[in-house]
Design a protein around this motif. Structure first.
Motif, PDB file in Angstrom:
ATOM      1  N   TYR A 190      97.921 150.433   6.288  1.00 17.36           N
ATOM      2  CA  TYR A 190      97.604 149.317   5.846  1.00 17.36           C
ATOM      3  C   TYR A 190      97.502 149.116   4.839  1.00 17.36           C
ATOM      4  O   TYR A 190      98.069 147.178   4.757  1.00 17.36           O
ATOM      5  N   LEU A 191      97.271 150.040   4.115  1.00 17.20           N
ATOM      6  CA  LEU A 191      97.465 149.522   2.106  1.00 17.20           C
ATOM      7  C   LEU A 191      99.710 149.353   1.785  1.00 17.20           C
ATOM      8  O   LEU A 191      99.650 148.187   1.177  1.00 17.20           O
ATOM      9  N   PRO A 192     100.335 150.129   2.488  1.00 20.06           N
ATOM     10  CA  PRO A 192     102.233 149.521   2.251  1.00 20.06           C
ATOM     11  C   PRO A 192     101.812 147.972   2.959  1.00 20.06           C
ATOM     12  O   PRO A 192     103.209 148.069   2.705  1.00 20.06           O
ATOM     13  N   SER A 193     101.242 148.116   4.099  1.00 24.85           N
ATOM     14  CA  SER A 193     101.097 146.593   4.834  1.00 24.85           C
ATOM     15  C   SER A 193     101.192 145.811   4.185  1.00 24.85           C
ATOM     16  O   SER A 193     102.350 144.269   3.530  1.00 24.85           O
ATOM     17  N   ALA A 194      99.790 145.643   2.857  1.00 23.44           N
ATOM     18  CA  ALA A 194      99.619 145.169   2.236  1.00 23.44           C
ATOM     19  C   ALA A 194     100.221 144.628   1.183  1.00 23.44           C
ATOM     20  O   ALA A 194     100.372 143.224   0.450  1.00 23.44           O
ATOM     21  N   MET A 195     100.820 145.556   0.608  1.00 23.53           N
ATOM     22  CA  MET A 195     102.065 145.540  -0.609  1.00 23.53           C
ATOM     23  C   MET A 195     103.383 144.779  -0.232  1.00 23.53           C
ATOM     24  O   MET A 195     103.767 143.960  -1.308  1.00 23.53           O
ATOM     25  N   VAL A 196     103.587 144.967   1.324  1.00 23.15           N
ATOM     26  CA  VAL A 196     104.812 144.206   1.402  1.00 23.15           C
ATOM     27  C   VAL A 196     104.466 142.204   1.534  1.00 23.15           C
ATOM     28  O   VAL A 196     104.886 141.439   1.460  1.00 23.15           O
ATOM     29  N   GLY A 197     103.161 142.239   1.773  1.00 24.59           N
ATOM     30  CA  GLY A 197     102.674 140.616   1.950  1.00 24.59           C
ATOM     31  C   GLY A 197     101.929 139.961   0.510  1.00 24.59           C
ATOM     32  O   GLY A 197     102.444 139.292  -0.425  1.00 24.59           O
TER      33      GLY A 197
END
Length: 491
Positions: A190-197
């Motif tokens: 979820y942290l890497p996914s948040a960076m994409v967002g």
């Protein structure tokens, strides 16, 4: 925006070309989660797997709530805000951040009783809200690009958002001790996914540079009723895991989660197709191409039914691959879950029409009522009939929603767009396979033979009808068509 003015919006050829690459890429990328399920289900304990599934269900549910489904206004807003579409998108993205922050403050104020409801450790809630903040922006960005037929941008962002978080979480879980694998699974994904967002948010703001109240009011008028509607649809699936865990424990929740994982993969495919359908359908509604819609929507309806029946037939093999023998009890749940998901996807056609017409308030109210009925029925019936009752509740609620959406669409004046018989045929065929699955699962040879015959039959039909299909794809190759004047508000 430059290229979008030179293409023929509403063209079936364009929709299928763009839609094909979008659906295939989206399905292949999202199937990474499906493919890695056997690894995670074996690396994590059954209890941790159930805990992560509970976390993921709440994260997906709260994404709908905190983001207020604002992205659903973008497809319709294109026709009303062509000249300042980037500014509209920028306003909506900022508004989504505001609404998510508001819900985070509410959590901080009432976390003592909220944590008891969600059954998630507080440390994970904070990362959840960080992810929610930027996930809404990511969805808004992807919806905008899809509305403008920019499928390459959609595929690129989706690939980054899927491959990198999955690879990181898989690596961390494999290297972590057994006590830390749940944390590694959550933080690693979820942290890497948040960076994409976060990157998507930056792109939106750089291009739009705007926050206008009139844009926010427009978006909220469409999105709030749709929030209730799509939350209801999502709750039909997500509450299976949450209620199963709370009533039956983490291991029962894991069984429901495994069955839901299979259904979720199918739902991903359906959502990808529906997303492509949204732009095509709205373009043709704008161009008053009602007969074209009625005839060509049949491919969508029958396609959903064929894929659903195929997955139902192969459910035992899919479960064996994903979770092994310890999840064998999840097999009987799959046919009902899939049938319900298929019926919901058929009803999406009606929702798209009502969204275009900006008449979604009644849809929100009625589906909100059905959401409450669904949750109450599961809480009441599961202690009596066990986990097996969950898919049948989903089917019943989905059928009611389908009927209500159909009559709302007729009431809005779009009966001329709908030929009901293909819808009923698709539902009937899928339900027949659902009822017969218990018998077919005892005869593997017959099941696989049906799959092979069905596949060969589909190939033969495509070959026989190829000239007709090709003619449909090559139709209307002339000048780009200017759409009719966009409608303004409710009539």
């Amino acid at each position: 925006m430059e290229r979008i003015q030179t293409i023929e919006r509403g063209s079936s050829k364009l929709a299928i070309k763009v839609g094909f690459w979008y659906v295939v890429s989206t399905f292949l990328l999202r199937s990474i989660a499906f493919i890695t399920t056997p690894f995670f289900s074996r690396l994590l304990t059954k209890s941790d797997y159930g805990e992560f599934s509970n976390y993921a269900s709440w994260q997906s549910t709260l994404l709908i709530i905190t983001g207020v489904e604002l992205y659903n206004s973008l497809s319709r807003a294109y026709y009303d805000y062509k000249d300042n579409y980037d500014q509209f998108v920028s306003s909506v993205a900022i508004l989504s951040c505001i609404t998510t922050s508001f819900f985070y403050v509410l959590f901080l104020l009432g976390k003592s009783w909220i944590l008891k409801i969600v059954s998630i450790p507080e440390q994970f809630i904070h990362i959840m809200f960080v992810t929610l903040l930027f996930s809404s922006c990511k969805t808004i960005f992807l919806t905008k690009e899809r509305t403008l037929y920019r499928y390459k941008a959609v595929v690129t962002v989706s690939a980054i958002d899927t491959l990198i978080p999955t690879a990181i979480s898989l690596f961390l879980v494999a290297r972590a001790s057994e006590m830390m694998r749940l944390q590694a699974r959550i933080y690693g994904f979820y942290l890497p996914s948040a960076m994409v967002g976060l990157v998507c948010m930056a792109i939106i703001l750089i291009k739009g540079k705007s926050f206008r109240i009139q844009h926010c009011v427009y978006a909220l008028k469409l999105s709030l009723p749709l929030l209730v509607h799509y939350l209801t649809i999502y709750l039909l699936t997500s509450t299976n895991i949450i209620i199963a865990k709370n009533i039956g424990g983490a291991e029962v929740g894991a069984i429901a989660s495994m069955a839901t994982s299979v259904t979720h993969m199918l739902t991903i495919l359906f959502q990808a197709v529906s997303s492509t359908l949204t732009t095509w359908l709205m373009d043709n509604l704008e161009g008053r191409n009602y007969e074209k819609i009625k005839k060509e929507i049949v491919f969508y309806l029958f396609g959903l039914a064929i894929v659903s029946i195929g997955v139902i037939l192969l459910a035992p093999e899919v479960i064996l691959i994903l979770g092994g023998e310890k999840y064998h009890s999840a097999i009987p749940l799959i046919p009902g879950f899939i049938a319900a998901a298929m019926i919901q996807s058929l009803a999406t056609v009606f929702t798209i029409i009502l969204t275009y017409e900006k008449k979604v308030v009644a849809t929100g109210i009625l589906t909100g009522i059905m959401a409450a009925v669904s949750i109450a029925a599961k809480i009441w019936l599961m202690p009596v009939f066990g986990i097996q009752c969950l898919p049948w509740i989903n089917i019943a609620i989905s059928c009611v929603l389908f009927i209500m959406s159909y009559f709302l669409t007729r009431r809005a004046g779009y009966a001329k767009v709908i030929n009901l018989w293909p819808y009923l045929f698709s539902i009937g065929a899928t339900l027949a396979m659902t009822f017969g699955s218990a018998v077919l699962y005892q005869h593997r040879t017959i099941r696989l033979s049906i799959c092979i015959i069905g596949f060969l039959g589909a190939v033969i039909i495509v070959m026989v009808k190829w000239k007709t299909i090709k003619k449909m794809l090559q139709r209307k190759k002339g000048r780009p068509q200017e759409p009719h004047s966009p409608s303004q508000g409710n009539e």
